[in-house]
Design a protein around this motif. Sequence first.
Motif, PDB file in Angstrom:
ATOM      1  N   ALA A 297     -19.370  21.390  26.056  1.00 49.98           N
ATOM      2  CA  ALA A 297     -18.741  21.530  27.363  1.00 49.98           C
ATOM      3  C   ALA A 297     -18.434  20.185  28.002  1.00 49.98           C
ATOM      4  O   ALA A 297     -17.836  20.113  29.065  1.00 49.98           O
ATOM      5  CB  ALA A 297     -19.630  22.358  28.294  1.00 49.98           C
ATOM      6  N   PRO A 324     -12.582  22.273  30.506  1.00 46.89           N
ATOM      7  CA  PRO A 324     -12.320  23.475  31.308  1.00 46.89           C
ATOM      8  C   PRO A 324     -13.130  24.669  30.803  1.00 46.89           C
ATOM      9  O   PRO A 324     -13.511  25.540  31.580  1.00 46.89           O
ATOM     10  CB  PRO A 324     -10.825  23.706  31.132  1.00 46.89           C
ATOM     11  CG  PRO A 324     -10.338  22.702  30.142  1.00 46.89           C
ATOM     12  CD  PRO A 324     -11.374  21.659  29.980  1.00 46.89           C
ATOM     13  N   HIS A 325     -13.363  24.723  29.503  1.00 44.30           N
ATOM     14  CA  HIS A 325     -14.283  25.724  28.951  1.00 44.30           C
ATOM     15  C   HIS A 325     -14.848  25.156  27.659  1.00 44.30           C
ATOM     16  O   HIS A 325     -14.195  24.331  27.009  1.00 44.30           O
ATOM     17  CB  HIS A 325     -13.585  27.057  28.698  1.00 44.30           C
ATOM     18  CG  HIS A 325     -12.161  26.891  28.298  1.00 44.30           C
ATOM     19  ND1 HIS A 325     -11.807  26.380  27.068  1.00 44.30           N
ATOM     20  CD2 HIS A 325     -11.008  27.097  28.979  1.00 44.30           C
ATOM     21  CE1 HIS A 325     -10.492  26.305  27.006  1.00 44.30           C
ATOM     22  NE2 HIS A 325      -9.970  26.723  28.152  1.00 44.30           N
ATOM     23  N   PRO A 326     -16.048  25.595  27.247  1.00 41.16           N
ATOM     24  CA  PRO A 326     -16.661  25.054  26.034  1.00 41.16           C
ATOM     25  C   PRO A 326     -15.738  25.238  24.847  1.00 41.16           C
ATOM     26  O   PRO A 326     -15.070  26.262  24.737  1.00 41.16           O
ATOM     27  CB  PRO A 326     -17.930  25.889  25.865  1.00 41.16           C
ATOM     28  CG  PRO A 326     -18.201  26.486  27.198  1.00 41.16           C
ATOM     29  CD  PRO A 326     -16.878  26.630  27.879  1.00 41.16           C
ATOM     30  N   SER A 327     -15.682  24.252  23.974  1.00 38.68           N
ATOM     31  CA  SER A 327     -14.742  24.304  22.861  1.00 38.68           C
ATOM     32  C   SER A 327     -15.258  23.496  21.676  1.00 38.68           C
ATOM     33  O   SER A 327     -16.109  22.611  21.830  1.00 38.68           O
ATOM     34  CB  SER A 327     -13.401  23.741  23.331  1.00 38.68           C
ATOM     35  OG  SER A 327     -12.566  23.469  22.225  1.00 38.68           O
ATOM     36  N   GLN A 367     -19.671  31.789  25.606  1.00 35.24           N
ATOM     37  CA  GLN A 367     -19.124  31.163  26.807  1.00 35.24           C
ATOM     38  C   GLN A 367     -19.061  32.129  27.969  1.00 35.24           C
ATOM     39  O   GLN A 367     -18.745  33.304  27.804  1.00 35.24           O
ATOM     40  CB  GLN A 367     -17.741  30.537  26.555  1.00 35.24           C
ATOM     41  CG  GLN A 367     -16.642  31.497  26.212  1.00 35.24           C
ATOM     42  CD  GLN A 367     -16.438  31.567  24.703  1.00 35.24           C
ATOM     43  OE1 GLN A 367     -17.387  31.671  23.942  1.00 35.24           O
ATOM     44  NE2 GLN A 367     -15.198  31.505  24.266  1.00 35.24           N
ATOM     45  N   GLN A 368     -19.445  31.577  29.114  1.00 35.66           N
ATOM     46  CA  GLN A 368     -19.271  32.297  30.369  1.00 35.66           C
ATOM     47  C   GLN A 368     -17.800  32.229  30.715  1.00 35.66           C
ATOM     48  O   GLN A 368     -17.297  31.167  31.016  1.00 35.66           O
ATOM     49  CB  GLN A 368     -20.006  31.559  31.489  1.00 35.66           C
ATOM     50  CG  GLN A 368     -21.482  31.747  31.601  1.00 35.66           C
ATOM     51  CD  GLN A 368     -21.881  33.143  31.997  1.00 35.66           C
ATOM     52  OE1 GLN A 368     -21.058  33.965  32.392  1.00 35.66           O
ATOM     53  NE2 GLN A 368     -23.161  33.420  31.865  1.00 35.66           N
ATOM     54  N   SER A 369     -17.112  33.334  30.696  1.00 30.83           N
ATOM     55  CA  SER A 369     -15.737  33.232  31.164  1.00 30.83           C
ATOM     56  C   SER A 369     -15.638  34.073  32.431  1.00 30.83           C
ATOM     57  O   SER A 369     -16.369  35.030  32.612  1.00 30.83           O
ATOM     58  CB  SER A 369     -14.776  33.769  30.104  1.00 30.83           C
ATOM     59  OG  SER A 369     -14.910  35.159  30.000  1.00 30.83           O
ATOM     60  N   ASP A 370     -14.752  33.675  33.307  1.00 27.60           N
ATOM     61  CA  ASP A 370     -14.574  34.520  34.487  1.00 27.60           C
ATOM     62  C   ASP A 370     -13.398  35.452  34.239  1.00 27.60           C
ATOM     63  O   ASP A 370     -12.719  35.383  33.222  1.00 27.60           O
ATOM     64  CB  ASP A 370     -14.399  33.668  35.749  1.00 27.60           C
ATOM     65  CG  ASP A 370     -13.242  32.718  35.619  1.00 27.60           C
ATOM     66  OD1 ASP A 370     -12.111  33.199  35.476  1.00 27.60           O
ATOM     67  OD2 ASP A 370     -13.478  31.488  35.651  1.00 27.60           O
ATOM     68  N   THR A 373      -9.436  33.419  34.410  1.00 21.52           N
ATOM     69  CA  THR A 373      -8.887  32.521  33.402  1.00 21.52           C
ATOM     70  C   THR A 373      -9.021  33.165  32.037  1.00 21.52           C
ATOM     71  O   THR A 373     -10.120  33.518  31.628  1.00 21.52           O
ATOM     72  CB  THR A 373      -9.625  31.167  33.378  1.00 21.52           C
ATOM     73  OG1 THR A 373     -11.016  31.419  33.568  1.00 21.52           O
ATOM     74  CG2 THR A 373      -9.117  30.217  34.421  1.00 21.52           C
ATOM     75  N   LEU A 375      -9.358  33.516  28.083  1.00 23.76           N
ATOM     76  CA  LEU A 375      -9.991  32.666  27.077  1.00 23.76           C
ATOM     77  C   LEU A 375      -8.903  31.891  26.359  1.00 23.76           C
ATOM     78  O   LEU A 375      -7.806  32.400  26.161  1.00 23.76           O
ATOM     79  CB  LEU A 375     -10.771  33.523  26.087  1.00 23.76           C
ATOM     80  CG  LEU A 375     -12.101  34.025  26.620  1.00 23.76           C
ATOM     81  CD1 LEU A 375     -12.789  34.870  25.575  1.00 23.76           C
ATOM     82  CD2 LEU A 375     -12.985  32.854  27.019  1.00 23.76           C
TER      83      LEU A 375
END
Length: 431
Positions: A297, A324-327, A367-370, A373, A375
């Motif tokens: 992250a 912006p998101h784990p990758s 991953q916590q996604s909301d 947004t 994925l």
Amino acid sequence: MNTQAPRSAAPVQTIALVDCNNFYVSCERVFRPDLASTPMVVLSNNDGCVVSRSNEAKAMGIGMGQPWFEIQQKALAQGVLALSSNYALYADMSNRVMSILGACAPRQEVYSIDECFLDLTGMPLLKALSYKIKNQVLQWTGIPVCVGLGPTLTLAKLANHVAKKHPRSKGVFNYNALSFAQQQRLLSQISVTEVWGIGRRLSQQLAGQGVHTVQDLCAAHTPSLRAQFGVVMEKTQRELQGLSCLDLQETAPLKKQIIASRSFGKSIFELPDLQEAVAHFVSLACAKLRAQNAQAALVQVFLQTNRFRPDQPQYAPCLAMALPHPSNDSVAINRWAQHLVKRMWQAGYAFQKAGVMLSEISPNGHQQSDLWTPLPSANEELMKALDHLNQRFGRGTVALSQPAPAAAAWRMKQARKSPAYTTDWDAIPCV
DNA sequence: TCTCCGATTAGAC
DNA sequence: CTAACGGTCTAATCGGAGA
């Protein structure tokens, strides 16, 4: 003074520490048997320091970690052969050795590229078994190893040291087979410096307290030791007394951070060269990340000028950025990394080193996604194919940037590298 | 006062 | 010809900032 034998409720474990002799040099010799008695060393990245020495080179007084440029002239005059390190070869040989050793015991911890712990608790005829293990590794891979046996990890390591140092042991030493009096006598003959976890600094401080030998450390007042040096030292003492405080770690925990960095073969002044280097480090770091099925992250990029040249202007910036998101996608992460380099680069500095650090690492797919947004369309298939190609045909076959690393301005110095004997058919010498 | 964070230190290989 | 000194990783600890 504590002269009591430690009494522990648990039955005595037998831990083996198997360590390859002069590992990198031994790997090179497997494919060059003609060098069996040539004094030789293997150098670190950039041909910087000595990291592995043959017995002949040790006998000549060449030290571990010595900068090559300091001793090069004398060493070459004495007929020492120096090779650049060939990590593809060493990693492959290590895998072979480790899988043979893994089959010898119910539990194994691969501790480093050239050593592992085995749990031999309850097995009969330990000495014969140890010789059998040693001979099997030698026969099947060509790599010589030494075996140390003890009741704790720390004592197994110490026993390995004894096996290596005393020719009479013929490469195997079993601490558990000694009487308590013999154990004490042995420990009083070994310097604390040899103990796992006691480095230069600590042994100096210990010497100030009158602690010079391993036996001195065993007998030291535990609460004072704890107060002055902390938990780690107390555990070390307990382990030396035969009380197990460290466990064998069979499965490596996820790395908390992954770094890919390297010194350059020559100074770099231009931004595009630096960017290329950073792109390369991103792809190395991401490949490691994907190899452990994880994502990061946080990306960090750092640059360094040559700290051994105080006459030149120094600049060692480091910049981090939350993704912006784990990758674990090299392409995505590279975009951010390139951004960071551009922000830090300044004209006029002679950069000598750069690196990429990935942290805040979590297992894949957690991953916590909301809700809002979407994925990212992970380049998963692309990354899989990329890793496959680079494994099959060599690192750098498929890169994120234009020039092949072999031609790059920032490439490290490796003047004396041996061929990829085990991973490239064309490198096998015709007989 | 407690906790969290980053930087520093020490060690291994 | 000259200049030249490695790369990762972890855990503990400490001091300051913030709750």
